[in-house]
Design an enzyme around this catalytic site. Structure first.
Site, mmCIF file in Angstrom:
data_model
loop_
_atom_site.group_PDB
_atom_site.id
_atom_site.type_symbol
_atom_site.label_atom_id
_atom_site.label_comp_id
_atom_site.label_asym_id
_atom_site.label_seq_id
_atom_site.Cartn_x
_atom_site.Cartn_y
_atom_site.Cartn_z
ATOM 1 N N SER A 24 0.845 -1.201 0.000
ATOM 2 C CA SER A 24 0.000 0.000 0.000
ATOM 3 C C SER A 24 0.882 1.254 0.000
ATOM 4 C CB SER A 24 -0.869 -0.040 1.266
ATOM 5 O OG SER A 24 -2.041 0.694 1.103
ATOM 6 N N PRO A 25 0.394 2.350 -0.588
ATOM 7 C CA PRO A 25 1.231 3.560 -0.618
ATOM 8 C C PRO A 25 1.594 4.037 0.795
ATOM 9 C CG PRO A 25 -0.826 3.875 -1.859
ATOM 10 C CD PRO A 25 -0.920 2.549 -1.203
ATOM 11 N N CYS A 27 3.693 7.311 2.397
ATOM 12 C CA CYS A 27 4.478 8.548 2.322
ATOM 13 C C CYS A 27 5.733 8.400 3.175
ATOM 14 C CB CYS A 27 3.678 9.723 2.872
ATOM 15 S SG CYS A 27 2.431 10.308 1.728
ATOM 16 N N GLN A 101 0.877 6.143 -7.008
ATOM 17 C CA GLN A 101 -0.370 6.806 -6.588
ATOM 18 C C GLN A 101 -0.154 8.304 -6.775
ATOM 19 O OE1 GLN A 101 -1.319 7.541 -2.400
ATOM 20 N NE2 GLN A 101 -3.262 6.483 -2.702
ATOM 21 N N TYR A 188 -7.967 14.552 0.898
ATOM 22 C CA TYR A 188 -7.179 15.357 -0.038
ATOM 23 C C TYR A 188 -8.094 15.957 -1.111
ATOM 24 C CZ TYR A 188 -3.402 13.313 2.576
ATOM 25 O OH TYR A 188 -2.587 12.930 3.616
ATOM 26 N N ARG A 236 -8.376 5.275 -5.359
ATOM 27 C CA ARG A 236 -8.539 4.999 -3.920
ATOM 28 C C ARG A 236 -9.653 5.864 -3.352
ATOM 29 N NH1 ARG A 236 -4.388 3.991 1.182
ATOM 30 N NH2 ARG A 236 -4.680 1.819 0.650
ATOM 31 N N LEU A 310 -5.191 -2.952 8.625
ATOM 32 C CA LEU A 310 -4.988 -3.901 9.726
ATOM 33 C C LEU A 310 -5.191 -5.354 9.315
ATOM 34 C CD1 LEU A 310 -6.459 -1.971 12.817
ATOM 35 C CD2 LEU A 310 -4.066 -2.385 12.252
ATOM 36 N N ARG A 333 1.790 -1.030 7.079
ATOM 37 C CA ARG A 333 2.692 -1.125 8.234
ATOM 38 C C ARG A 333 3.301 -2.498 8.421
ATOM 39 N NH1 ARG A 333 -1.727 1.872 11.782
ATOM 40 N NH2 ARG A 333 -2.938 0.668 10.271
HETATM 41 C C1 LIG Z 1 3.770 5.722 6.887
HETATM 42 C C2 LIG Z 1 2.461 5.665 6.164
HETATM 43 C C3 LIG Z 1 2.271 6.445 5.036
HETATM 44 C C4 LIG Z 1 1.074 6.379 4.310
HETATM 45 N N1 LIG Z 1 0.962 7.068 3.154
HETATM 46 C C5 LIG Z 1 -0.119 6.893 2.377
HETATM 47 C C6 LIG Z 1 -0.177 7.438 1.076
HETATM 48 O O1 LIG Z 1 0.784 8.035 0.575
HETATM 49 N N2 LIG Z 1 -1.321 7.265 0.370
HETATM 50 C C7 LIG Z 1 -2.379 6.553 0.869
HETATM 51 O O2 LIG Z 1 -3.404 6.435 0.185
HETATM 52 N N3 LIG Z 1 -2.325 5.986 2.073
HETATM 53 C C8 LIG Z 1 -1.220 6.113 2.815
HETATM 54 N N4 LIG Z 1 -1.129 5.464 4.015
HETATM 55 C C9 LIG Z 1 -2.208 4.539 4.398
HETATM 56 C C10 LIG Z 1 -1.822 3.092 3.988
HETATM 57 O O3 LIG Z 1 -1.683 2.983 2.590
HETATM 58 C C11 LIG Z 1 -2.843 2.074 4.487
HETATM 59 O O4 LIG Z 1 -4.079 2.299 3.851
HETATM 60 C C12 LIG Z 1 -3.052 2.142 5.997
HETATM 61 O O5 LIG Z 1 -1.814 2.244 6.673
HETATM 62 C C13 LIG Z 1 -3.789 0.911 6.505
HETATM 63 O O6 LIG Z 1 -3.077 -0.255 6.189
HETATM 64 P P1 LIG Z 1 -2.144 -1.058 7.280
HETATM 65 O O7 LIG Z 1 -3.017 -1.341 8.471
HETATM 66 O O8 LIG Z 1 -1.723 -2.304 6.562
HETATM 67 O O9 LIG Z 1 -0.991 -0.177 7.639
HETATM 68 C C14 LIG Z 1 0.030 5.548 4.753
HETATM 69 C C15 LIG Z 1 0.226 4.792 5.921
HETATM 70 C C16 LIG Z 1 1.417 4.822 6.603
HETATM 71 C C17 LIG Z 1 1.597 3.954 7.816
#
Ligand SMILES: Cc1cc2nc3c(=O)[nH]c(=O)nc-3n(C[C@H](O)[C@H](O)[C@H](O)COP(=O)(O)O)c2cc1C
Length: 377
Positions: A24-25, A27, A101, A188, A236, A310, A333
């Site tokens: 997943s994206p 930042c 993205q 956004y 998204r 999650l 994560r």
């Molecule tokens: C460090 C970090 C940066 C993120 N940056 C983006 C992003 O650039 N674009 C986006 O759509 N979501 C972003 N997210 C959200 C993740 O893509 C994801 O949807 C969210 O963390 C839930 O998934 P997870 O539980 O597997 O971490 C970011 C999450 C984290 C932890």
């Protein structure tokens, strides 16, 4: 034992993903003048070595003012193209699909990174060489009490911003990306047009759902006009947002139907973002809490969906696919914790050739170690 769905290839448009696992994206706040650095090559490259099929780069700004922070990624200049190509070539070489993205922060611009709690930039930052700039939005409403009021886009300016999405999509193609996601979630710019909490416009880009969707749909058409049919286009969504369902799952289904008819191939289902994270009492943060959104969107529209949020356990990921709730599983994560998660999951789900997800430089040694263990039993 049948091949787990998680490791069954998936064809999308003219591409085939080697499995259903998506990075997943994320930042990184580590770009220089919007361009990727060695950090990005290592950060993204290690996921390819670990066996993920589709690897998304972080939200990448379509205009310089679209960045949230000075460290945010961008693809607003032709100079960025060769910088990203280094990454896309590496990912392809290691059998992963490089995905980007693209996005626009809109009114959420000009702040510090998460570890400052996205504190809006001030005069103090200006003295250190990082002056704040004015964000843009559908309506002139500040995203938080301590932030500046964004500039309300005129209709002509909306057309110019849409053009910048199109140019960014063309640059993404030139840089070698094979999938492109339009970031329409998390509060956004696109989301700022969709949400009635922020979009108070009285012209054709506001008002009812149709008016509020117009920016997203015109922009999608512009992107699709340069993004080739054989390469998948993603979008998204924040499937629900605003306390009390101001933006509902029904609204999302309506949006996705329109996106699908304009050539969007897949939807990644997230939530929240207009006024910070969605109320935890409304959407409890439990494992797979956003899976029902992916399921509903898939059922009602027939589009390919990606579940995220999650999901960390191989059996859970596999059961989401087995129950037809989503077609792909994205994680953020957990990949930070274990970039080799696909190998871990394959082993866990009984895939004999799990080590083949790794490059020969690793797989050969690990297979040999297994043989030695076998012999010495
Ligand atoms: C460090 C970090 C940066 C993120 N940056 C983006 C992003 O650039 N674009 C986006 O759509 N979501 C972003 N997210 C959200 C993740 O893509 C994801 O949807 C969210 O963390 C839930 O998934 P997870 O539980 O597997 O971490 C970011 C999450 C984290 C932890």
């Amino acid at each position: 034992m049948p091949q787990p769905l998680l490791f069954t290839p998936l064809a999308m448009a003219g591409l085939t993903a080697r499995n259903r696992i998506v990075v997943s994206p994320m930042c990184q706040y580590s770009s220089l003048e919007g361009g990727p650095t060695d950090w990005h090559l290592v950060h993204l490259g290690k996921f390819a070595l670990g066996g993920a099929a589709i690897i998304f780069c972080e939200e990448t700004a379509v205009e310089i003012r679209a960045r949230k922070t000075y460290g945010c990624a961008g693809i607003y200049s032709d100079a960025h193209v060769p910088q990203y190509r280094r990454i896309t070539e590496f990912l392809i070489q290691h059998n992963s699909i490089p995905a980007i993205q693209i996005g626009h922060s809109g009114r959420k611009a000009a702040c510090g990174p998460p570890w400052t709690n996205f504190k809006p930039l001030t005069e103090e930052d200006a003295q250190k060489g990082q002056p704040p700039w004015q964000g843009i939005s559908s309506s002139p409403i500040a995203p938080r009490d301590d932030a500046g009021v964004p500039h309300e886009l005129s209709v002509d300016e909306i057309k110019q911003v849409i053009e910048s999405w199109k140019e960014a999509a063309q640059r993404s193609l030139d840089a070698g990306f094979q999938m492109l996601e339009i970031h329409g979630a998390h509060g956004y710019l696109i989301h700022q047009f969709l949400s009635p909490l922020v979009n108070l416009r009285k012209d054709g880009y506001g008002g009812d759902l149709k008016g509020r969707m117009r920016f997203a749909l015109e922009l999608t058409e512009a992107v699709r006009s340069v993004w080739p049919r054989h390469l998948p286009l993603w979008f998204r969504v924040s499937a629900v947002d605003g306390d009390g369902g101001i933006w509902s799952l029904e609204d999302t289904v309506s949006l996705v139907r329109e996106l699908k008819s304009r050539g969007v191939d897949a939807v990644s289902c997230s939530s929240g973002g207009i006024n910070g994270p969605l109320n935890y009492a409304i959407v409890p943060r439990q494992a797979g809490f956003q899976v029902p959104y992916a399921q509903r969107v898939k059922q009602d529209t027939g589009i390919t969906t990606c579940a995220v949020g999650l999901i960390t356990e191989p059996e859970h990921a596999e059961s989401i696919l087995q129950q037809g709730q989503a077609d792909l599983i994205a994680m953020a994560r957990e990949f930070m914790y274990n970039p080799n998660w696909p190998v871990h999951a394959a082993r866990h789900l009984g895939v004999d050739a799990y080590l083949d997800l790794l490059p020969t430089e690793y797989a050969w040694w690990l297979k040999r170690r297994e043989k030695i263990r076998e012999i010495s039993k």
